[in-house]
Design a protein around this motif. Sequence first.
Motif, mmCIF file in Angstrom:
data_model
loop_
_atom_site.group_PDB
_atom_site.id
_atom_site.type_symbol
_atom_site.label_atom_id
_atom_site.label_comp_id
_atom_site.label_asym_id
_atom_site.label_seq_id
_atom_site.Cartn_x
_atom_site.Cartn_y
_atom_site.Cartn_z
ATOM 1 N N SER A 55 78.712 -26.268 107.806
ATOM 2 C CA SER A 55 78.743 -26.541 109.239
ATOM 3 C C SER A 55 78.717 -28.046 109.509
ATOM 4 O O SER A 55 79.221 -28.504 110.541
ATOM 5 N N ARG A 56 78.130 -28.783 108.617
ATOM 6 C CA ARG A 56 78.129 -30.240 108.731
ATOM 7 C C ARG A 56 77.859 -30.852 107.369
ATOM 8 O O ARG A 56 77.302 -30.204 106.478
ATOM 9 N N ASP A 57 78.299 -32.091 107.218
ATOM 10 C CA ASP A 57 78.042 -32.807 105.973
ATOM 11 C C ASP A 57 78.155 -34.306 106.225
ATOM 12 O O ASP A 57 78.905 -34.736 107.121
ATOM 13 N N ILE A 58 77.412 -35.031 105.436
ATOM 14 C CA ILE A 58 77.499 -36.492 105.443
ATOM 15 C C ILE A 58 77.955 -36.905 104.057
ATOM 16 O O ILE A 58 77.315 -36.556 103.061
ATOM 17 N N CYS A 59 79.063 -37.622 103.992
ATOM 18 C CA CYS A 59 79.680 -37.942 102.714
ATOM 19 C C CYS A 59 79.883 -39.441 102.581
ATOM 20 O O CYS A 59 79.993 -40.155 103.583
ATOM 21 N N GLN A 60 79.973 -39.867 101.362
ATOM 22 C CA GLN A 60 80.215 -41.281 101.109
ATOM 23 C C GLN A 60 81.706 -41.576 101.032
ATOM 24 O O GLN A 60 82.515 -40.727 100.620
ATOM 25 N N ARG A 61 82.028 -42.757 101.409
ATOM 26 C CA ARG A 61 83.410 -43.235 101.316
ATOM 27 C C ARG A 61 83.959 -43.036 99.914
ATOM 28 O O ARG A 61 83.261 -43.259 98.931
ATOM 29 N N GLY A 62 85.207 -42.562 99.846
ATOM 30 C CA GLY A 62 85.864 -42.414 98.554
ATOM 31 C C GLY A 62 85.695 -41.042 97.910
ATOM 32 O O GLY A 62 86.398 -40.733 96.943
ATOM 33 N N THR A 63 84.806 -40.236 98.436
ATOM 34 C CA THR A 63 84.603 -38.897 97.883
ATOM 35 C C THR A 63 85.474 -37.884 98.621
ATOM 36 O O THR A 63 86.190 -38.224 99.571
ATOM 37 N N SER A 64 85.410 -36.627 98.192
ATOM 38 C CA SER A 64 86.192 -35.552 98.814
ATOM 39 C C SER A 64 85.263 -34.418 99.223
ATOM 40 O O SER A 64 84.220 -34.209 98.607
ATOM 41 N N LEU A 65 85.662 -33.697 100.244
ATOM 42 C CA LEU A 65 84.906 -32.551 100.719
ATOM 43 C C LEU A 65 85.858 -31.386 100.930
ATOM 44 O O LEU A 65 86.925 -31.552 101.527
ATOM 45 N N THR A 66 85.445 -30.211 100.464
ATOM 46 C CA THR A 66 86.237 -29.004 100.681
ATOM 47 C C THR A 66 85.534 -28.114 101.688
ATOM 48 O O THR A 66 84.348 -27.798 101.528
ATOM 49 N N ILE A 67 86.265 -27.714 102.700
ATOM 50 C CA ILE A 67 85.761 -26.854 103.774
ATOM 51 C C ILE A 67 86.370 -25.471 103.594
ATOM 52 O O ILE A 67 87.563 -25.330 103.346
ATOM 53 N N GLN A 68 85.523 -24.459 103.714
ATOM 54 C CA GLN A 68 85.977 -23.096 103.518
ATOM 55 C C GLN A 68 86.045 -22.343 104.841
ATOM 56 O O GLN A 68 85.217 -22.541 105.728
ATOM 57 N N CYS A 69 87.003 -21.456 104.925
ATOM 58 C CA CYS A 69 87.178 -20.618 106.112
ATOM 59 C C CYS A 69 87.399 -19.180 105.640
ATOM 60 O O CYS A 69 88.381 -18.902 104.946
ATOM 61 N N GLN A 70 86.480 -18.305 106.016
ATOM 62 C CA GLN A 70 86.542 -16.896 105.625
ATOM 63 C C GLN A 70 86.648 -16.045 106.879
ATOM 64 O O GLN A 70 85.872 -16.208 107.807
ATOM 65 N N VAL A 71 87.598 -15.119 106.883
ATOM 66 C CA VAL A 71 87.805 -14.231 108.029
ATOM 67 C C VAL A 71 87.452 -12.813 107.621
ATOM 68 O O VAL A 71 87.667 -12.420 106.469
ATOM 69 N N ASP A 72 86.931 -12.055 108.574
ATOM 70 C CA ASP A 72 86.473 -10.706 108.241
ATOM 71 C C ASP A 72 87.600 -9.677 108.223
ATOM 72 O O ASP A 72 87.349 -8.487 107.992
ATOM 73 N N SER A 73 88.815 -10.097 108.458
ATOM 74 C CA SER A 73 89.959 -9.193 108.418
ATOM 75 C C SER A 73 91.199 -9.982 108.021
ATOM 76 O O SER A 73 91.214 -11.217 108.117
ATOM 77 N N GLN A 74 92.203 -9.285 107.586
ATOM 78 C CA GLN A 74 93.438 -9.957 107.188
ATOM 79 C C GLN A 74 94.147 -10.496 108.427
ATOM 80 O O GLN A 74 94.295 -9.793 109.428
ATOM 81 N N VAL A 75 94.580 -11.724 108.343
ATOM 82 C CA VAL A 75 95.268 -12.369 109.461
ATOM 83 C C VAL A 75 96.553 -13.004 108.972
ATOM 84 O O VAL A 75 96.659 -13.420 107.823
ATOM 85 N N THR A 76 97.514 -13.062 109.863
ATOM 86 C CA THR A 76 98.805 -13.609 109.465
ATOM 87 C C THR A 76 98.785 -15.131 109.440
ATOM 88 O O THR A 76 99.262 -15.750 108.505
ATOM 89 N N MET A 77 98.210 -15.715 110.464
ATOM 90 C CA MET A 77 98.282 -17.166 110.604
ATOM 91 C C MET A 77 96.894 -17.780 110.503
ATOM 92 O O MET A 77 95.937 -17.291 111.106
ATOM 93 N N MET A 78 96.800 -18.860 109.751
ATOM 94 C CA MET A 78 95.574 -19.649 109.699
ATOM 95 C C MET A 78 95.967 -21.109 109.893
ATOM 96 O O MET A 78 96.958 -21.570 109.344
ATOM 97 N N PHE A 79 95.159 -21.806 110.687
ATOM 98 C CA PHE A 79 95.444 -23.190 111.031
ATOM 99 C C PHE A 79 94.201 -24.046 110.807
ATOM 100 O O PHE A 79 93.079 -23.574 110.940
ATOM 101 N N TRP A 80 94.449 -25.305 110.534
ATOM 102 C CA TRP A 80 93.360 -26.283 110.454
ATOM 103 C C TRP A 80 93.602 -27.370 111.500
ATOM 104 O O TRP A 80 94.691 -27.963 111.562
#
Lengths: 114, 115
Positions: free
Chosen positions: A9-34
């Motif tokens: 839900s939130r994160d504090i990261c240092q410059r130069g690093t990477s963060l992966t955000i996950q999105c899980q849906v409770d049903s199959q969906v055709t379209m997903m957007f970021w």
Amino acid sequence: SAVISQKPSRDICQRGTSLTIQCQVDSQVTMMFWYRQQPGQSLTLIATANQGSEATYESGFVIDKFPISRPNLTFSTLTVSNMSPEDSSIYLCSVGTGPNSPLHFGNGTRLTVT
Amino acid sequence: AQTVTQSQPEMSVQEAETVTLSCTYDTSESDYYLFWYKQPPSRQMILVIRQEAYKQQNATENRFSVNFQKAAKSFSLKISDSQLGDAAMYFCAYRSEGGSEKLVFGKGTKLTVNP
């Protein structure tokens, strides 16, 4: 309507690093957007996450900076790579459940890069 | 490309009063959808109301209604009997009919409700 779980839900990261955000849906969906929402700004589409193929990126966004995976119809990840303070934003996952249905949104990930 | 314009960065209303938020859009398409989303401080995007362009009748959802003027490309949101819980950012959004379901958002209007 779809129930969307977005982590973290939130994160504090240092410059130069990477963060992966996950999105899980409770049903199959055709379209997903970021989407990205910079401080005090509106939502800007980063990319459409396509199941089984490469994501479709909007102008100004590139795969090297924002790699996206979508291994199945219920899950997607967005990685923010080599972060800088300018990447500090809220990142939101949204899903479409059909051509006549509105988009549903996750609760967003508030990212702060120091 | 479609654009959505919200000309009111901030609005305020007294509790129990009525307020109207403005939205205009630019498109060359004849079929599309329009939405109003609410974003409270929790940052959850909540759908308030939607309008299909082919429908002449204005959409209503309880205290929320729209004034859809297709020729003028205008889509305003009216909130009646405003409540403290209505305080939030309100975003107008456009979606093409068919094809991708992605949304194009306006810059938003911050609504304050005064007790």
